[in-house]
Write an enzyme that holds these catalytic residues in place. Structure first.
Site, short mmCIF file in Angstrom:
data_model
loop_
_atom_site.label_atom_id
_atom_site.label_comp_id
_atom_site.label_asym_id
_atom_site.label_seq_id
_atom_site.Cartn_x
_atom_site.Cartn_y
_atom_site.Cartn_z
N HIS A 1 0.82 -1.21 0.00
CA HIS A 1 0.00 0.00 0.00
C HIS A 1 0.85 1.26 0.00
O HIS A 1 0.47 2.27 -0.57
CB HIS A 1 -0.96 -0.01 1.19
CG HIS A 1 -2.17 -0.84 0.91
ND1 HIS A 1 -2.77 -1.63 1.84
CD2 HIS A 1 -2.85 -1.01 -0.24
CE1 HIS A 1 -3.80 -2.25 1.28
NE2 HIS A 1 -3.86 -1.89 0.02
N ARG B 1 -14.07 0.78 -26.44
CA ARG B 1 -14.05 -0.68 -26.44
C ARG B 1 -15.47 -1.21 -26.29
O ARG B 1 -16.22 -0.76 -25.41
CB ARG B 1 -13.20 -1.19 -25.28
CG ARG B 1 -13.34 -2.71 -25.18
CD ARG B 1 -12.42 -3.32 -24.21
NE ARG B 1 -12.79 -3.02 -22.84
CZ ARG B 1 -11.98 -3.31 -21.83
NH1 ARG B 1 -10.80 -3.84 -22.05
NH2 ARG B 1 -12.35 -3.05 -20.61
N GLU C 1 -4.93 -9.14 -26.41
CA GLU C 1 -4.73 -9.46 -24.99
C GLU C 1 -4.74 -10.96 -24.75
O GLU C 1 -4.66 -11.43 -23.63
CB GLU C 1 -5.75 -8.72 -24.10
CG GLU C 1 -7.17 -8.69 -24.63
CD GLU C 1 -8.10 -7.81 -23.81
OE1 GLU C 1 -7.69 -7.21 -22.81
OE2 GLU C 1 -9.29 -7.77 -24.16
N ASP D 1 -4.47 -8.23 -19.43
CA ASP D 1 -4.89 -9.59 -19.75
C ASP D 1 -3.80 -10.36 -20.49
O ASP D 1 -3.64 -11.56 -20.27
CB ASP D 1 -6.18 -9.57 -20.59
CG ASP D 1 -7.40 -9.43 -19.70
OD1 ASP D 1 -7.49 -10.19 -18.71
OD2 ASP D 1 -8.25 -8.57 -19.96
N ARG E 1 -5.25 -12.46 -12.81
CA ARG E 1 -4.91 -11.09 -12.45
C ARG E 1 -5.59 -10.59 -11.19
O ARG E 1 -5.21 -9.54 -10.66
CB ARG E 1 -5.21 -10.14 -13.63
CG ARG E 1 -6.66 -10.06 -13.99
CD ARG E 1 -6.87 -9.30 -15.27
NE ARG E 1 -7.09 -7.88 -15.06
CZ ARG E 1 -7.47 -7.03 -16.02
NH1 ARG E 1 -7.63 -7.46 -17.25
NH2 ARG E 1 -7.67 -5.78 -15.75
N CYS F 1 -2.83 -0.13 -24.13
CA CYS F 1 -3.77 0.49 -23.20
C CYS F 1 -3.84 -0.21 -21.85
O CYS F 1 -4.66 0.13 -21.02
CB CYS F 1 -5.17 0.57 -23.82
SG CYS F 1 -5.88 -1.05 -24.16
C1 PEP Z 1 -6.07 -5.06 -20.49
O1 PEP Z 1 -6.47 -6.21 -20.37
O2 PEP Z 1 -4.87 -4.73 -20.47
C2 PEP Z 1 -7.03 -3.96 -20.67
C3 PEP Z 1 -6.61 -2.75 -20.97
O3 PEP Z 1 -8.34 -4.21 -20.45
P1 PEP Z 1 -8.97 -4.46 -18.99
O4 PEP Z 1 -7.93 -4.08 -17.97
O5 PEP Z 1 -10.18 -3.62 -18.92
O6 PEP Z 1 -9.25 -5.93 -19.05
MG MG Z 2 -8.48 -6.73 -20.84
#
Ligand code: PEP
Ligand code: MG
Length: 558
Positions: free
Chosen positions: A183, A321, A410, A434, A444, A481
Site C-alpha cells: 500500500h 471498447r 490481450e 490480460d 490477475r 492500453c
Molecule cells: C487489459 O487487459 O490490459 C485492458 C486494458 O483491459 P482491462 O484491464 O479492462 O481488461
Molecule cells: Mg483486458
C-alpha cells in the site's frame, strides 16, 4: 554509501532523513488485575474508537487511499478478531496483551500466505499499534513533524500515515520493507510522491543524514559528497522544468510523436483527462457504465453516454471498447451462467457474439453518437483470440457505419498471429493486463500469484514486439492500453517495441510524457532490445534501469 530498492515514480529528491518513531513495545504478559469484564469494556471501546478514527480519515481522502482506510476501519471491527480477543481476555490477559496477541496471530497468517496478502500485514500491525496506544492514553503512532521538509525513513508505512502525509513537508519515502504492490507503493504512486521501497540497509539510516533518493534509478545515496548533491540538484531542476513546462504532445527526444491518451470508464472522467493533457481516449471501458444493469441498455441510453465522451475530444481520437463482460467484470445481461474458469470462458467478444443483438445495438449507438460529434471515433473488440473473430468484428463494425474498427490484443494467440490479425483489421491495441495474465497463466485478481502479473516479463514483451512489427509491416497503428503504459520506463520500452500510442489513467500522463522526451527512437529501441533479451521481469527492469542510470551519469547514449 548507496543503497538500492524498488523505485516508485521517476523523480529525484534530496533532503535530511527523519525516521518514523519506533513502534510501541510488545506489552508485558502479566495477568489482568481488572478482571475479564472490565478488560473487555476497555478493548471494545478502543477497537471501536480506532475503527471510527480510520473511517473518519477515509472521509478526508479519495481514490485508493480511501479504499485502504475503509478496509482498515473494517478490520478493526472484524468479528473473528474480536472473538479471539475475548477468548484471550477470558484467559486472564490484559486488553493490551489480548489485542497484541490476536492481531499478531492474524498478521503471521497473512505473512504465511505470501504475495499480495503478506503485504497487507503492515495494515494489521498499524491497527494493533493504534488500539494499544489508545488503551494507554498515548498519541496514535504517526509521522513526525520536525518543522522542515524531510525524507521519511521507516520500516514500512501504514496506509493511514501514507494517505495523509503533508506533501509540503515530506519530500519522499524510503522504507526497508514493502514491495511494488504494497500500500505504501500504491499510495505513493497515486500522490506522485517519490519513494524507494524494500531498501535493505535502510534500518541503518539515522535522523539528520542527508539522502539523495533517485526513484528512477532505484537508489538512495546516504551522506552524499558535495559533487553528488550538485549533480542531483541539476537533475531535479531539469525534471522540475520539464514538469512545469506547458503540456506538449507526447513525443520522443527527436520529436517523433507518441500520442498519450486516457483510459476512462465514465464520461465524468473527461474533464480531468483533458486538464492533464490527454490527447484523446485510448480505452473507454464501456462495460463500466452498465455493471449494475440487469437488462441490456437501450440504443438511446448508450448513445447519450458515448456522446458525452466524444464531445469532450473534438477533433481527437476516441477509442471505445465494446462491452468486455466476464471474469472480473460480469454483466448480468450478457453472461450470468456459472463457469469454473471465467477468465477462459465466454467473455469479451465471445459473449457479445452469443448475444449479437446487444452487439449490434452497441455499434448502432456508437455510430449515432459519432454522427452527432466531432471526435474521431475508433471502436475495438476485447478478448479477440482468432483471425476469424478479427474479420467478423471488423466487417460488422464497418457494416454498421463505424469507419475505424480494430481489436485488442490481450490473448497470446492474437499476438502470435499479429501479422494475420493486422492484415484483417484497421488497428490493434495491446491490453497488457490480460496479455500478462494469459501469458504467465496467472489470474490477475488473485493476490497469491500477483508477482507473476508483471508486464516487464520478456515473454509478454516478445508478444508486444510481434504486434509492433506487424503494425509496422502493415502501416497500421498499434496502441498499448494496459497498466504497463503508465510505467514511465516500460512506456519507453513499449515504444521501442513498436507501440505508436500509449493510453493510461490520466494521473500517469505527466510522468510518461516527461520520460519519453528523454529518449530518441534509437535509444528506446536499444532499451527494448535489452528488456527482450532478459530472462525474467526483474532482470528486464534492472537492465533497462542500469542502462538509463548510465545515461544520466555519463551523458552517453543508452
Ligand atoms: C487489459 O487487459 O490490459 C485492458 C486494458 O483491459 P482491462 O484491464 O479492462 O481488461
Ligand atoms: Mg483486458
Amino acid at each position: 554509501m548507496q543503497l538500492t530498492g524498488t523505485g516508485i515514480g521517476r523523480r529525484t529528491i534530496t533532503g535530511p532523513a527523519v525516521r518514523m518513531p519506533d513502534p510501541l513495545p510488545a506489552p508485558a504478559s502479566t495477568p489482568s488485575t481488572l478482571g475479564a469484564e472490565a478488560e473487555l469494556g476497555r478493548a471494545t471501546d478502543a477497537l471501536a474508537g480506532v475503527s471510527a478514527e480510520l473511517a473518519e480519515r477515509a472521509d478526508r481522502v479519495s481514490g485508493a487511499a480511501q479504499g485502504v482506510l475503509l478496509a482498515q476501519s473494517q478490520m478493526a471491527n472484524d468479528p473473528a478478531l474480536r472473538t479471539e480477543v475475548q477468548q484471550l481476555l477470558d484467559g486472564g490477559a490484559t486488553a493490551e496483551s489480548a489485542v497484541f496477541t490476536a492481531f499478531a496471530a492474524y498478521r503471521d497468517m497473512l505473512l504465511g500466505l505470501g504475495g499480495y496478502l503478506a503485504e497487507r500485514a503492515t495494515d494489521l500491525d498499524d491497527i494493533s499499534q493504534r488500539v494499544r496506544a489508545r488503551l494507554q492514553g498515548l498519541p496514535a503512532p504517526g509521522v513526525p513533524d520536525p518543522g522542515h521538509p524531510f525524507v521519511l525513513v521507516a520500516t514500512d508505512l501504514a496506509p493511514a500515515d501514507t494517505a495523509l502525509l503533508d506533501l509540503a513537508q515530506v519530500l519522499g519515502l524510503v522504507t526497508s520493507e514493502g514491495g511494488p504492490t504494497s500500500h505504501t507503493a500504491i499510495l505513493a504512486r497515486e500522490q506522485s510522491l517519490p519513494a524507494l521501497v524494500g531498501v535493505s540497509g535502510a534500518e541503518g539510516i539515522t535522523d539528520g543524514q542527508t539522502l539523495i533518493v533517485d526513484a528512477a534509478a532505484g537508489t538512495v545515496v546516504v551522506d552524499p559528497t558535495d559533487a553528488e548533491v550538485a549533480a542531483a540538484q541539476d537533475r531535479i531542476s531539469a525534471l522540475d522544468e520539464a514538469a512545469s513546462a506547458p503540456i506538449t504532445p507526447g513525443a520522443l527526444a527527436d520529436g517523433t510523436l507518441v500520442p498519450l491518451l486516457a483510459n476512462l470508464g465514465n464520461p465524468s472522467g473527461v474533464a480531468r483527462a483533458v486538464e492533464l493533457g490527454a490527447e484523446g481516449v485510448g480505452l473507454f471501458r464501456t462495460e463500466f457504465l452498465f455493471l449494475d444493469a440487469d437488462r441490456a441498455p437501450t440504443v438511446a441510453e448508450q448513445q447519450e453516454q458515448y456522446r458525452a465522451v466524444l464531445a469532450g475530444f473534438p477533433g481527437q481520437k476516441v477509442v471505445v471498447r465494446l462491452l468486455d463482460a466476464g471474469a472480473d467484470k460480469p454483466l448480468a445481461f450478457l453472461n450470468d451462467a456459472h463457469e469454473e474458469n471465467p477468465a477462459l470462458g465466454v467473455r469479451g467478444l465471445r459473449a457479445l457474439r452469443t448475444h449479437e443483438s446487444i452487439l449490434r445495438d452497441q455499434l448502432t449507438a456508437l455510430a449515432a453518437a459519432d454522427a452527432e460529434t466531432d471526435a474521431d471515433l475508433w471502436v475495438m473488440a476485447p478478448m479477440v483470440a482468432t483471425v476469424e473473430e478479427t474479420e467478423y468484428i471488423t466487417a460488422l463494425a464497418h457494416e454498421l457505419g463505424l469507419r475505424t474498427a480494430g481489436v485488442m490484443v490481450e490473448v497470446p494467440s492474437a499476438a502470435l498471429l499479429a501479422d494475420h490479425v493486422l492484415a484483417a483489421t484497421d488497428f490493434a491495441s495491446i491490453g497488457t493486463n490480460d496479455l500478462t495474465q494469459y501469458t504467465l497463466a496467472a489470474d490477475r485478481v488473485l493476490g497469491s500469484v500477483a508477482q507473476l502479473q508483471d508486464p516487464w516479463h520478456p515473454a509478454v514483451l516478445q508478444l508486444v514486439a510481434r504486434v509492433g512489427a506487424a503494425g509496422r509491416a502493415h502501416g497500421k497503428p498499434v496502441g498499448v492500453c494496459g497498466e504497463a503504459a503508465a510505467d514511465p520506463l516500460l512506456a519507453v520500452v513499449l515504444v521501442g517495441l513498436g507501440a505508436t500510442s500509449l493510453s493510461m489513467s490520466p494521473a500517469a500522463l505527466a510522468d510518461v510524457r516527461a520520460e519519453l522526451a528523454l529518449h530518441t527512437p534509437t535509444q528506446a529501441q536499444a532499451l527494448a532490445a535489452l528488456a527482450l533479451q532478459a530472462s525474467g521481469a526483474a532482470e528486464a527492469q534492472a537492465a533497462v534501469r542500469a542502462a538509463i542510470t548510465h545515461t544520466h551519469h555519463e551523458g552517453t547514449d543508452a
